[in-house]
Design a protein around this motif. Sequence first.
Motif, PDB file in Angstrom:
ATOM      1  N   LEU A  83      10.216   1.317   0.011  1.00 37.21           N
ATOM      2  CA  LEU A  83       9.758   1.436   1.256  1.00 37.21           C
ATOM      3  C   LEU A  83       8.857   0.126   1.691  1.00 37.21           C
ATOM      4  N   THR A  84       8.374  -0.600   0.607  1.00 38.20           N
ATOM      5  CA  THR A  84       7.621  -1.846   1.276  1.00 38.20           C
ATOM      6  C   THR A  84       8.963  -2.919   1.466  1.00 38.20           C
ATOM      7  N   LEU A  85       9.859  -2.896   0.732  1.00 38.09           N
ATOM      8  CA  LEU A  85      10.875  -3.901   1.346  1.00 38.09           C
ATOM      9  C   LEU A  85      11.339  -3.385   2.603  1.00 38.09           C
ATOM     10  N   LEU A  86      11.508  -2.365   3.165  1.00 35.48           N
ATOM     11  CA  LEU A  86      11.869  -1.823   4.302  1.00 35.48           C
ATOM     12  C   LEU A  86      10.983  -2.532   5.483  1.00 35.48           C
ATOM     13  N   GLY A  87       9.603  -2.094   5.059  1.00 39.39           N
ATOM     14  CA  GLY A  87       8.467  -2.537   5.897  1.00 39.39           C
ATOM     15  C   GLY A  87       8.640  -4.108   6.143  1.00 39.39           C
ATOM     16  N   ILE A  88       8.678  -4.960   5.089  1.00 33.03           N
ATOM     17  CA  ILE A  88       8.894  -6.381   4.915  1.00 33.03           C
ATOM     18  C   ILE A  88      10.159  -6.816   5.970  1.00 33.03           C
ATOM     19  N   ILE A  89      11.239  -6.145   5.844  1.00 35.07           N
ATOM     20  CA  ILE A  89      12.569  -6.416   6.712  1.00 35.07           C
ATOM     21  C   ILE A  89      12.178  -6.237   8.312  1.00 35.07           C
ATOM     22  N   LEU A 204       5.560  -1.369  13.535  1.00 34.22           N
ATOM     23  CA  LEU A 204       5.948  -0.404  12.599  1.00 34.22           C
ATOM     24  C   LEU A 204       6.087  -0.666  11.231  1.00 34.22           C
ATOM     25  N   GLY A 205       6.692  -2.097  11.080  1.00 40.65           N
ATOM     26  CA  GLY A 205       6.726  -2.442   9.591  1.00 40.65           C
ATOM     27  C   GLY A 205       5.470  -2.537   8.679  1.00 40.65           C
ATOM     28  N   ALA A 206       4.509  -3.019   9.664  1.00 39.67           N
ATOM     29  CA  ALA A 206       3.161  -3.167   9.130  1.00 39.67           C
ATOM     30  C   ALA A 206       2.583  -1.767   8.666  1.00 39.67           C
ATOM     31  N   ILE A 207       2.760  -0.841   9.529  1.00 42.89           N
ATOM     32  CA  ILE A 207       2.434   0.522   9.460  1.00 42.89           C
ATOM     33  C   ILE A 207       3.158   1.275   8.170  1.00 42.89           C
ATOM     34  N   ILE A 208       4.158   0.831   7.954  1.00 40.27           N
ATOM     35  CA  ILE A 208       5.018   1.174   6.596  1.00 40.27           C
ATOM     36  C   ILE A 208       4.239   0.539   5.356  1.00 40.27           C
ATOM     37  N   ILE A 209       3.947  -0.715   5.292  1.00 41.48           N
ATOM     38  CA  ILE A 209       3.334  -1.282   4.213  1.00 41.48           C
ATOM     39  C   ILE A 209       1.851  -0.685   4.244  1.00 41.48           C
ATOM     40  N   LEU A 210       1.325  -0.700   5.033  1.00 45.38           N
ATOM     41  CA  LEU A 210       0.031  -0.063   5.095  1.00 45.38           C
ATOM     42  C   LEU A 210      -0.087   1.384   4.287  1.00 45.38           C
ATOM     43  N   SER A 211       0.981   2.130   4.879  1.00 44.15           N
ATOM     44  CA  SER A 211       0.959   3.602   4.365  1.00 44.15           C
ATOM     45  C   SER A 211       1.148   3.598   2.925  1.00 44.15           C
ATOM     46  N   VAL A 212       2.252   2.698   2.559  1.00 42.36           N
ATOM     47  CA  VAL A 212       2.613   2.924   1.156  1.00 42.36           C
ATOM     48  C   VAL A 212       1.313   2.322   0.318  1.00 42.36           C
ATOM     49  N   GLY A 213       0.752   1.281   0.748  1.00 39.77           N
ATOM     50  CA  GLY A 213      -0.564   0.963   0.172  1.00 39.77           C
ATOM     51  C   GLY A 213      -1.629   2.056   0.110  1.00 39.77           C
ATOM     52  N   TYR A 214      -1.552   2.730   1.202  1.00 42.73           N
ATOM     53  CA  TYR A 214      -2.738   3.978   1.237  1.00 42.73           C
ATOM     54  C   TYR A 214      -2.180   5.028  -0.085  1.00 42.73           C
ATOM     55  N   MET A 215      -1.056   5.408   0.009  1.00 36.14           N
ATOM     56  CA  MET A 215      -0.376   6.378  -0.961  1.00 36.14           C
ATOM     57  C   MET A 215      -0.678   5.967  -2.434  1.00 36.14           C
ATOM     58  N   ILE A 216      -0.543   4.774  -2.544  1.00 35.39           N
ATOM     59  CA  ILE A 216      -0.912   4.166  -4.056  1.00 35.39           C
ATOM     60  C   ILE A 216      -2.273   4.301  -4.257  1.00 35.39           C
ATOM     61  N   TYR A 217      -3.161   3.965  -3.126  1.00 35.31           N
ATOM     62  CA  TYR A 217      -4.511   4.029  -3.254  1.00 35.31           C
ATOM     63  C   TYR A 217      -4.789   5.330  -3.833  1.00 35.31           C
ATOM     64  N   LEU A 218      -4.314   6.304  -3.171  1.00 34.17           N
ATOM     65  CA  LEU A 218      -4.710   7.708  -3.234  1.00 34.17           C
ATOM     66  C   LEU A 218      -4.313   8.081  -4.697  1.00 34.17           C
ATOM     67  N   GLU A 219      -3.143   7.674  -4.867  1.00 41.06           N
ATOM     68  CA  GLU A 219      -2.382   8.093  -6.594  1.00 41.06           C
ATOM     69  C   GLU A 219      -3.352   7.367  -7.459  1.00 41.06           C
ATOM     70  N   GLU A 220      -3.621   6.109  -7.380  1.00 42.63           N
ATOM     71  CA  GLU A 220      -4.057   5.414  -8.622  1.00 42.63           C
ATOM     72  C   GLU A 220      -5.523   5.000  -8.524  1.00 42.63           C
ATOM     73  N   GLY A 221      -5.825   4.659  -7.255  1.00 42.05           N
ATOM     74  CA  GLY A 221      -7.331   4.096  -7.052  1.00 42.05           C
ATOM     75  C   GLY A 221      -8.292   5.081  -7.396  1.00 42.05           C
ATOM     76  N   ILE A 222      -8.108   6.225  -6.243  1.00 42.66           N
ATOM     77  CA  ILE A 222      -9.081   7.144  -6.466  1.00 42.66           C
ATOM     78  C   ILE A 222      -8.988   8.006  -7.517  1.00 42.66           C
ATOM     79  N   GLY A 223      -7.886   8.510  -8.172  1.00 45.35           N
ATOM     80  CA  GLY A 223      -7.655   9.061  -9.309  1.00 45.35           C
ATOM     81  C   GLY A 223      -8.385   8.409 -10.542  1.00 45.35           C
ATOM     82  N   ARG A 224      -8.112   7.114 -10.501  1.00 41.89           N
ATOM     83  CA  ARG A 224      -8.711   6.299 -11.945  1.00 41.89           C
ATOM     84  C   ARG A 224     -10.175   6.176 -11.592  1.00 41.89           C
ATOM     85  N   ALA A 225     -10.799   6.100 -10.339  1.00 38.22           N
ATOM     86  CA  ALA A 225     -12.036   6.173 -10.033  1.00 38.22           C
ATOM     87  C   ALA A 225     -12.634   7.409 -10.750  1.00 38.22           C
TER      88      ALA A 225
END
Length: 549
Positions: A83-89, A204-225
């Motif tokens: 998904l991140t690569l698609l956003g970069i493309i 739209l590409g920037a939204i994709i990248i930010l959205s993936v970052g947000y999902m990773i934050y929800l999965e890793e960041g908050i959970g780890r905290a």
Amino acid sequence: MQIDILNIGLGFLEGFALIISPCILPILPIILAGSLTGSKKRPFGIIIGFVLVFALFTYFSRKIVQYSGIDLNLIRHVSFVILTLLGIIMLSSFLTEKFAQLTQRLANTGSAFSTANNPEGGLMSGILLGGLIAIIWTPCAGPVLAAVIVQTVIQKTNFLSFLALVAFGTGAAIPMLLIVLFGRQLMEKLGFLKRHTVLFRKMLGAIIILSVGYMIYLEEGIGRAYADEINHTTSTGLQNGIAIPYMAPSIDGIDAWINSEPLQINALKGKVVLIDFWTYSCINCMRTLPYLNEWYRKYHDQGLVIIGVHTPEFDFEKKLDNVKNAVVQDGIKYPVALDNHFVTWQNFNNQYWPAHYLIDKKGYVVYTHFGEGEYDVTENNIRYLLGIKEFVTTKTSGQPITINETPETYLGYSRAEHFSSPEAISNDQSSVYSFPEKIAQDHWALQGSWKIMADRIISAKNNAAIEINFYARKVYIVMGNATSKTIKVDLLLNGKKVLVNKGKNVIDSSIDVNKYSLYEAIDLDQPGNDILEVISSSPGLEVYTFTFG
């Protein structure tokens, strides 16, 4: 049938609910951007491809993961990368042009299946893009998708299972289609956006990248905290507690209770409750029972309630008398609930045998453990929740895992693997089979007359035999008897009678099968690579699985 239809309806609603889930955010820009080019049929193709490929991919994902041995977390992380690569493309005009050329070639490859070859990208081009989106999106759907996958697993009818997934994908796709259709019309009406499509694509590409970052934050960041906070504040109390405790689901759909009147979680507040999902022919479950029995003996009078939720894997495990006999044989004194329709299993979104859910006095699930092991951790958590300050210091562990140990081997054709007889399997009818000249490790074969059913095999004549090449220390066989007489089952280990390394159910190198149960056949001093032959003296022997330890 009513439950099946209900599951299909729930699948649709769960899919539709994804519009408010973060996992949908990276997909909407891709679908919107893909629909702004080509013919007006392309958006519909994207949605059709998305729904069908999602349903097929998810339906077979269990087998795909089983064969590949890939960790599900790895699959999800790879999806994040894609998904991140698609956003970069989409951020780069050069990469977008190259990617468009690639996808157009893929679309042209499928143009033979289309009624009209549209060079601008038509229905087939949309279907291919939608299918690609479905594959990379499916692992990201995570928690919401888990519910519908559980519903699919417990379905008895494969076609209805597939319909449940189609309903889920359709529910998720309808909001996408509406956004795509109105987004396309909006782009046609707004000249500014039409003149600045490159800028819009990059947004739209920037939204994709930010959205993936947000999902990773929800999965890793908050959970780890949360995990760090819990581990820090309860290091001398609750061990390995879940990040965010949740209200315990209800116990519903129980066919019968053993050792107790019907119980409900909300009526047990003030008690510490341990829910154990098990089934009596599962060797992993059997190994946990001594610990459960001991905890019940030690802590029941101090406020511990253990409920064994018996959720069957095979049809014979649904029979009340069979479970009652197993409860008596295994010395179980705590309440046992027969969850034959997987209702409570589904309430807990459970996926494993055995599985332990520890519930505090307020009714919240605070600790879970799946499989064997961590018995000392579980007991310490029981003691902590009961208010017992002294902790267990004796280290306990599960059954040692043997490297390269033969995995559980199912014999019914619906789950059979590594079948090595030269003859093809004849489903649901008696047929004669023969042993191969050589049999590879973890493979099995039949000799004589057998009837291969979806979940088991049945001996059709005298002296029908099975051989399996295994690597393990112990061998267990789940067997039953379809006749009213005891069936003698002879055992040969590497061509010789089993007189020394015999399991506890073996008498004079044979097992008397008079009930549906798990039988211990082989008990070696050390793990070995051996060939076990199992010979049925008469017709009617039912064999389900080999398990190892």
